[in-house]
Scaffold this active site. Structure first.
Site, PDB file in Angstrom:
ATOM      1  CG  HIS A 144      -0.451 -11.176  30.270  1.00 19.87           C
ATOM      2  ND1 HIS A 144      -0.824  -9.967  29.749  1.00 19.87           N
ATOM      3  CD2 HIS A 144       0.877 -11.298  30.014  1.00 19.87           C
ATOM      4  CE1 HIS A 144       0.228  -9.379  29.193  1.00 19.87           C
ATOM      5  NE2 HIS A 144       1.280 -10.169  29.353  1.00 19.87           N
TER       6      HIS A 144
ATOM      7  CB  THR B 217       2.176 -16.225  30.795  1.00 20.32           C
ATOM      8  OG1 THR B 217       3.124 -16.006  29.761  1.00 20.32           O
ATOM      9  CG2 THR B 217       0.930 -16.844  30.209  1.00 20.32           C
TER      10      THR B 217
END
Ligand SMILES: [Zn+2]
Ligand SMILES: [Zn+2]
Length: 310
Positions: A51, A48
């Site tokens: 990202h 994450t």
């Protein structure tokens, strides 16, 4: 006890661009009711976080600029807010990053990880790439004794792996793990530890990770040179596995899970797909009477309890 400063420097997503992090000054969080202040010991970097670094569409829509990111963490409680026993000060804890309201229909039915009013620590609200952070006391989970803080911070992805596996049968079951990133590898290891009869590990061509899967107890490791569906059927008397877990994010792997899970079996998907509408062999899903389940977060607190038992 050491003095808690009033300001701190923290890694902050400050610019609307790829990268876009800076070390900025923030106040050390002040505590609301039922919160604890934690001094960070270790924070790991999650997919994450990558990202957010890349600043893809999902990140732009979910991460407010100015947020201190980092959600896989552990630390020591150094102060407590009203409503929290002072005896927690000094405890070493890991953080469940889904903050829940504990008072909505989803929380009341035992699914606090999908709370209707939930926020995600280090994504939507300030997190742990910082020397101090605050969190609800209930989200600060006591770490079993003897676990190094380097490892304690990765209970979030280990919990993801266990939550995905527990979407179907494990003990005595045949299990296929698609995608051998860190979470897939955790799942291989956890499936064996939880008594799976046969674990089949599948990756595209990451030889390094495929070797690790073997070391972690995978009974069979498949890669791009194999016909994945045919090999899984062959290894399961033509039936398919009881429980397929999809961690790769590849649409092809998703289709493979559906074609290689036994009649009435379970397909559990933790992946996020670059193309959010991948092709799914729907008729096979229907006629094979499969249970297809999306997985997100960790069950509070049964996933944590299982993890600590292991
Ligand atoms: Zn994570
Ligand atoms: Zn709720």
């Amino acid at each position: 006890m050491s003095i808690i400063p009033t300001t701190m420097m923290a890694w902050t997503k400050t610019a609307d661009e790829r990268g876009g992090f800076s070390l900025s000054q923030h106040p050390v969080p002040s505590l609301e009711e039922n919160e604890v202040l934690v001094q960070t010991l270790a924070t790991s970097i999650c997919g994450t976080d990558i990202h957010i670094w890349k600043w893809d569409q999902w990140s732009r829509e979910n991460v407010p600029l100015g947020t201190i990111t980092g959600h896989e963490t552990c630390g020591k409680i150094v102060a407590v807010g009203d409503g929290v026993s002072e005896s927690r000060i000094g405890e070493t804890v890991a953080i469940e990053c889904h903050f829940a309201c504990w008072n909505c229909p989803r929380c009341n039915e035992g699914n606090a990880h999908i709370c209707e009013n939930g926020t995600i620590f280090g994504v939507e609200v300030n997190g742990a790439f910082a020397p101090y952070f605050s969190a609800p006391s209930v989200n600060a989970r006591t770490i079993p004794e003897g676990i190094d803080s380097k490892f304690a911070s990765i209970q979030d992805p280990l919990g993801n792996a266990i939550h995905t596996l527990t979407g179907g049968p494990i003990k005595g079951a045949t299990i296929a793990i698609h995608g051998l990133g860190p979470i897939g590898l955790f799942a291989v290891n956890a499936a064996k530890a939880m008594g799976a009869k046969k674990v089949i590990a599948i990756d595209w061509d990451n030889q390094y990770r495929m070797k690790i899967a073997e070391k972690l107890g995978a009974d069979m490791v498949l890669g791009k040179e194999h016909d994945i569906v045919a090999e899984i059927l062959l290894a399961t008397d033509g039936r398919g596995v009881d429980n397929s877990c999809e961690f790769s994010g590849s649409p092809k792997a998703l289709a493979n899970t559906i074609r290689s899970t036994r009649m009435g079996g379970y397909v559990n998907v933790l992946s996020v797909y670059g193309n959010p509408t991948p092709e799914i062999p729907m008729n096979e899903l229907v006629f094979r009477y499969l249970h297809l389940k999306g997985i997100n977060g960790r069950k509070m607190w049964s996933t944590w309890d299982t993890m600590h038992e292991l």
